[in-house]
Design an enzyme around this catalytic site. Structure first.
Site, short mmCIF file in Angstrom:
data_model
loop_
_atom_site.label_atom_id
_atom_site.label_comp_id
_atom_site.label_asym_id
_atom_site.label_seq_id
_atom_site.Cartn_x
_atom_site.Cartn_y
_atom_site.Cartn_z
NE ARG A 136 -3.98 0.20 2.01
CZ ARG A 136 -4.25 -0.89 2.70
NH1 ARG A 136 -3.53 -1.20 3.75
NH2 ARG A 136 -5.26 -1.68 2.36
CB ALA A 137 4.04 2.12 1.69
#
Length: 676
Positions: A275-276
């Site tokens: 997700r980062a």
């Protein structure tokens, strides 16, 4: 309607304003979590943002703010015919901390659903926030299940409402903004990861800037409309820039070089999941659009990392958030290059990209064993010593410098017996709004969880008397039954820690602090409140009043000095007083007292008898307690076990406290054999 404080009039807080504007340009970034002390303009900046957002076109009469150009095909108010639409300002909806699930996602009219078979749905705050801003002040104090619903809707762009076979779905795309004061407790790491960006805010220490803050606030309070008018041109310019950036956003190119830098940065800082990477890519693209460029540059990637990564690097609540900017620059430089490069030789993991050791040098911020002073004899204790490695005296006869806590471990589950009704959590059994259904009862007030079978059973005998003639079931208010559910609650875990001379051996005190730190981690995961009482010398002190901030307890524990006599009775009486006051503040929250001691009591007349009388106060009130027996050596007196008997609780050794200890394993095996 009151006039909001102008966004452009906020003094300083550049990172906060930038993060909010980037989400206004690209809501796909995923929202903003604003962390900071009280009085730092967090709420002011968020509320001011809504005035900058462009107006939205909505289908006339639609309660779910459908876009007339692409209405939601599953809208509960649909299908929508092409035609009439209206323009209105983008909404900013605030979610109160005490909101219910029905208020958040909407509510169904259960009586009409049963009697008429219709989906009579009243939209909630998620529907109101569609295509606008959803603002949650003190998001860390929001109930976990509400945060889960909130973040699921933000991730999927839709809200689902399920009520006993009746299902409603509607679009829910919004800019999510949460603010919190870390002193009041942290969010779980899983929830932190769901916020796209995070910003740390603090009050300026520059006198000139503080003067300007006060000057502008006083001017606004004296004449809100006049103050806003003086900033109208700046507001209009920012609003126009947001519109231009939104239009430019689809044309921004994220090249392979920038993508390599993003991936390398996330890998270098050991960020979990992907997700980062995605958030950084979207943020860097929005930064380029905000700057009026169609190409993402290294400076965009760097700024995106500073906003998207700090909160994703925390392995536990005791790790300080933040990013090593020198390491970030080194990574970006190493993996920088033209888009034509194929990445070979640009860092394959064999270079200097070692995992960030954290503030203490080891994983998760814990010191490595090699960091222990030479001559200590036991690296697990890690004492804070002088250059010679010997403990240094600090402040009074018999007092030693604080010992460093040993590495934390996973503990056995300690719980309060019985069935409570406290705040939602994960420790002890309780009657809750969420959990498994264990029965039914007549509702007290509004019906929130229908027990369908019990309702039908209550209504069935009366159908002929009520003149039922069709297939529908005639249901009246008296027939409705509320589902009784059992889940888990959070407790007040009050630590009573012996810091006397008998506990001051470096190895033992390091192990004791490691055990308490492990229990604090467990309390954090189970959403408990914690408190810390220590006793040594001739008195006991409340080192930390009950709070939701377990990292504050860890800080107090780390600096805990040791030495002197063992006033066990004073420690127990102080803990009893803390519980008495806390019951007045929060009577529904049950307590678990964890006494960490070797059981010795010295100082004053009849110290053992006095400690026994103090312990029996807890037993008389039925307070759940556990004694962590820290006695060591070949000869054991068993004093901690006697204390546990006086308290009406149980005693466990440091080894038994470990969830993966051999003693624990043997007990599990023996229990399985007995069950067989």
């Amino acid at each position: 309607m009151s006039t909001p404080f102008p966004f452009t009039a906020v003094v300083g807080q550049d990172d906060l304003r930038l993060a909010l504007l980037l989400n206004a340009v690209s809501p796909a970034v995923g929202g903003v979590l604003v962390r900071g002390e009280k009085g730092t303009a967090k709420s002011t900046a968020v509320r001011a943002l809504s005035a900058l957002l462009p107006e939205v076109d909505v289908v006339s009469g639609c309660r779910f703010s459908c876009d007339p150009d692409s209405p939601d095909p599953g809208c509960p108010d649909g299908p929508h015919e092409p035609g009439a639409f209206a323009s209105r300002p983008a909404r900013m909806v605030e979610l109160p901390v005490g909101a219910s699930e029905d208020r958040l996602v909407g509510a169904l009219d259960i009586e009409r659903a049963l009697a008429e078979g219709v989906k009579a749905f009243e939209p909630g705050l998620l529907a109101n926030a569609h295509r606008g801003i959803l603002y949650v002040d003190e998001v860390n104090l929001l109930h976990d299940h509400l945060v889960d619903l909130l973040l699921d809707a933000a991730a999927m762009g839709a809200s689902y409402v399920e009520r006993e076979g009746v299902s409603v779905r509607h679009a829910a795309r919004f800019l999510l903004v949460g603010t919190m004061n870390p002193e009041e407790g942290e969010l779980r790491p899983q929830l932190l990861d769901r916020f796209g960006l995070t910003v740390e805010v603090a009050a300026s220490r520059e006198p000139d800037q503080r003067v300007e803050v006060v000057r502008r606030r006083l001017a606004y309070d004296d004449d809100p409309a006049g103050f806003a008018a003086r900033w109208a041109d700046e507001e209009a310019a920012v609003r126009a820039r947001i519109v231009a950036a939104r239009e430019l956003l689809p044309s921004v190119r994220l090249g392979d070089g920038a993508l390599r830098q993003i991936a390398a940065t996330c890998a270098a800082f050991e960020v979990d999941g992907m997700r980062a990477d995605i958030v950084m890519a979207r943020t860097a693209t929005a930064l380029a659009a905000w700057a009026g460029r169609t190409e993402v540059l290294a400076e965009d990637v760097r700024q995106a990392a500073l906003l998207a990564l700090p909160h994703r690097r925390r392995r536990n609540p005791f790790d300080a958030p933040g990013l090593d900017e020198d390491k970030l620059d080194e990574t970006l430089e190493e993996f920088g290059g033209s888009d034509e490069q194929d990445g070979n030789g640009n860092g394959d993991g064999d270079g200097d990209d070692d995992p960030d050791p954290g503030p203490g040098g080891g994983p998760g911020g814990q010191p490595e064993p090699d960091d222990a002073p030479e001559g200590d004899g036991d690296a697990a204790a890690r004492p804070e010593a002088g250059e010679s490695g010997e403990p240094q005296p600090s402040g009074g006869a018999g007092e030693q410098s604080p010992a460093r806590a040993a590495e934390p471990f996973r503990t056995k589950v300690l719980s309060v017996p019985g069935l409570g009704e406290g705040a939602a959590g994960r420790r002890s059994r309780a009657r809750t709004e969420h959990g498994r259904t264990i029965g039914a009862r007549r509702p007290r007030g509004a019906l929130t969880k229908l027990h369908l079978a019990a309702t039908v059973q209550a209504a069935a005998p009366h159908q002929r008397a009520r003149g039922r003639s069709g297939p529908g079931l005639v249901v009246r208010r008296d027939d409705l039954r509320q589902a009784s559910r059992e889940g888990r609650e959070g407790n007040l875990v009050l630590f009573v820690v012996d810091a006397s001379g008998s506990m001051a051996a470096r190895q033992r005190m390091g192990a004791v602090k490691g055990a308490v730190l492990s229990l604090l981690l467990d309390a954090y995961q189970r959403r408990d409140k914690v408190g810390l009482v220590t006793f040594r010398g001739s008195a006991a002190d409340v080192a930390l009043p009950p709070t939701s901030s377990v990292d504050a307890a860890a800080v107090r524990l780390e600096s805990l000095p040791t030495g002197g006599r063992t006033p066990l009775a004073a420690g127990l009486l102080k803990a009893h007083e803390v519980l008495r006051v806390e019951r007045l503040r929060d009577p529904a929250r049950r307590a678990l007292v964890v006494v960490v001691t070797d059981g010795r009591a010295t100082g004053g007349p009849e110290p053992v008898a006095l400690a026994g009388r103090a312990a029996r106060l807890f037993a008389a009130e039925g307070t759940a307690s556990v004694v962590v027996d820290c006695e060591s050596g070949p000869v054991r007196l068993g004093l901690a076990g006697q204390l546990a008997g006086e308290l009406g609780g149980t005693a466990v050794t440091l080894d038994e406290l470990r969830a993966d200890s051999i003693a624990s394993l043997v007990k599990d095996v023996q229990g399985s054999r007995r069950a067989a």
